[in-house]
Design a protein around this motif. Structure first.
Motif, mmCIF file in Angstrom:
data_model
loop_
_atom_site.group_PDB
_atom_site.id
_atom_site.type_symbol
_atom_site.label_atom_id
_atom_site.label_comp_id
_atom_site.label_asym_id
_atom_site.label_seq_id
_atom_site.Cartn_x
_atom_site.Cartn_y
_atom_site.Cartn_z
ATOM 1 N N ASN A 158 -2.995 18.244 -1.185
ATOM 2 C CA ASN A 158 -2.378 17.540 -2.311
ATOM 3 C C ASN A 158 -2.375 16.031 -2.077
ATOM 4 O O ASN A 158 -2.574 15.252 -3.012
ATOM 5 N N ALA A 159 -2.144 15.613 -0.837
ATOM 6 C CA ALA A 159 -2.132 14.183 -0.522
ATOM 7 C C ALA A 159 -3.482 13.553 -0.848
ATOM 8 O O ALA A 159 -3.551 12.466 -1.426
ATOM 9 N N CYS A 192 -4.159 2.930 -1.687
ATOM 10 C CA CYS A 192 -3.499 4.166 -1.276
ATOM 11 C C CYS A 192 -4.362 4.930 -0.273
ATOM 12 O O CYS A 192 -5.591 4.955 -0.409
ATOM 13 N N TYR A 193 -3.707 5.554 0.718
ATOM 14 C CA TYR A 193 -4.428 6.265 1.776
ATOM 15 C C TYR A 193 -3.647 7.505 2.217
ATOM 16 O O TYR A 193 -2.414 7.527 2.145
ATOM 17 N N ALA A 194 -4.390 8.498 2.730
ATOM 18 C CA ALA A 194 -3.784 9.663 3.378
ATOM 19 C C ALA A 194 -4.392 9.796 4.772
ATOM 20 O O ALA A 194 -5.611 9.924 4.894
ATOM 21 N N PRO A 195 -3.590 9.767 5.820
ATOM 22 C CA PRO A 195 -4.125 9.888 7.181
ATOM 23 C C PRO A 195 -4.968 11.142 7.379
ATOM 24 O O PRO A 195 -5.932 11.124 8.147
ATOM 25 N N THR A 196 -4.635 12.209 6.690
ATOM 26 C CA THR A 196 -5.360 13.467 6.870
ATOM 27 C C THR A 196 -6.759 13.432 6.272
ATOM 28 O O THR A 196 -7.556 14.339 6.520
ATOM 29 N N ASP A 197 -7.097 12.397 5.505
ATOM 30 C CA ASP A 197 -8.460 12.268 5.001
ATOM 31 C C ASP A 197 -9.428 11.832 6.100
ATOM 32 O O ASP A 197 -10.634 11.974 5.954
ATOM 33 N N ASN A 198 -8.902 11.268 7.178
ATOM 34 C CA ASN A 198 -9.739 10.826 8.296
ATOM 35 C C ASN A 198 -9.630 11.869 9.404
ATOM 36 O O ASN A 198 -8.847 11.742 10.331
ATOM 37 N N LEU A 237 4.896 8.152 0.928
ATOM 38 C CA LEU A 237 5.203 9.279 0.057
ATOM 39 C C LEU A 237 4.992 10.547 0.875
ATOM 40 O O LEU A 237 3.878 10.812 1.327
ATOM 41 N N ILE A 238 6.056 11.297 1.070
ATOM 42 C CA ILE A 238 6.000 12.534 1.835
ATOM 43 C C ILE A 238 5.894 13.711 0.877
ATOM 44 O O ILE A 238 6.735 13.877 -0.013
ATOM 45 N N LEU A 239 4.845 14.519 1.065
ATOM 46 C CA LEU A 239 4.691 15.779 0.339
ATOM 47 C C LEU A 239 4.935 16.891 1.361
ATOM 48 O O LEU A 239 4.191 17.005 2.333
ATOM 49 N N SER A 240 5.974 17.689 1.143
ATOM 50 C CA SER A 240 6.326 18.679 2.162
ATOM 51 C C SER A 240 7.198 19.769 1.565
ATOM 52 O O SER A 240 8.017 19.502 0.682
ATOM 53 N N ARG A 286 0.846 -1.197 0.000
ATOM 54 C CA ARG A 286 0.000 0.000 0.000
ATOM 55 C C ARG A 286 0.876 1.241 0.000
ATOM 56 O O ARG A 286 2.008 1.216 0.473
ATOM 57 N N LEU A 287 0.312 2.331 -0.502
ATOM 58 C CA LEU A 287 1.000 3.619 -0.509
ATOM 59 C C LEU A 287 0.282 4.552 0.458
ATOM 60 O O LEU A 287 -0.924 4.763 0.343
ATOM 61 N N PHE A 288 1.044 5.088 1.412
ATOM 62 C CA PHE A 288 0.513 6.047 2.366
ATOM 63 C C PHE A 288 1.128 7.412 2.055
ATOM 64 O O PHE A 288 2.359 7.544 2.025
ATOM 65 N N ILE A 289 0.269 8.413 1.823
ATOM 66 C CA ILE A 289 0.745 9.740 1.436
ATOM 67 C C ILE A 289 0.528 10.706 2.594
ATOM 68 O O ILE A 289 -0.595 10.871 3.071
ATOM 69 N N LEU A 290 1.612 11.338 3.041
ATOM 70 C CA LEU A 290 1.577 12.211 4.211
ATOM 71 C C LEU A 290 1.913 13.639 3.823
ATOM 72 O O LEU A 290 2.892 13.886 3.117
#
Length: 198
Positions: free
Chosen positions: A51-52, A67-73, A106-109, A39-43
């Motif tokens: 963007n995540a 694929c998931y982004a913690p900030t979606d929850n 995957l870190i977006l920062s 799985r791909l986790f985008i932070l």
């Protein structure tokens, strides 16, 4: 030169300095994650969190990756922030998701995280967990890339062409790079659409 001309000129400079070989390496890594059922986790934080969320849609719909982004929850994110603190929020979320060596982060920062400068320590904690668990790590980051660039398997560092515009350029080019990835023939499994197919 007016500001619009300047901003677009800076954008062109950044495009000319991006490294296509690193993009190819990232695509190969992502394809391998998908192939092994990872799985791909985008932070991301702030604009990078938005963007995540967009990127999760693209990786799921276009590249066929789980694929998931913690900030979606938002419920879990705010509960963990309230009860445990902001620094551990991503790492604890990833523990609950049983992050493993099959998976990737995957870190977006803009800054990439730094404990010394107290910049996105939550990203640093998540990256430390990812390293412990043997997960693949990618980043699309600005400035010098911070902690993300130091530990990532592949880090795309968006060149700084104007220090006053680091944030808008970094966040804009996150989208340019991940759209390149999901459009790449090695990852793309579904055609993109822009109108009804009735």
């Amino acid at each position: 030169m007016n500001y619009s001309e300047q901003h677009l000129q800076e954008t062109a400079q950044i495009v000319s300095q991006l490294n296509p070989a690193l993009c190819e390496k990232a695509v190969d890594l992502l394809a391998a994650v998908r192939e092994r059922g990872g799985r791909l986790f985008i932070l991301g934080v702030g604009g990078s969190a938005a963007n995540a969320s967009h990127a999760v849609n693209d990786f799921r719909k276009i590249a066929g990756m789980e694929c998931y982004a913690p900030t979606d929850n938002v419920s879990e994110l705010t509960a963990r922030t309230n009860d445990e603190g902001w620094t551990s929020v991503f790492a604890e979320w990833l523990k609950g998701s049983r992050l493993s060596e099959k998976d990737a982060l995957l870190i977006l920062s803009v800054g990439g995280g730094s404990l010394e400068k107290n910049v996105s320590p939550n990203l640093v904690a998540a990256l430390q967990l990812g390293k412990e668990r043997g997960s693949a790590i990618l980043g699309i980051v600005g400035r010098d890339g911070g902690y993300t660039a130091r530990v990532a398997d592949v880090a795309i560092v968006i060149p700084t062409v104007n220090p006053a515009n680091v944030t808008p350029h970094s966040e804009a080019f996150q989208a340019v790079v991940w759209h390149l990835w999901v459009s790449h023939p090695a990852l793309k499994v579904a055609e993109t659409k822009w109108e009804s197919t009735k």
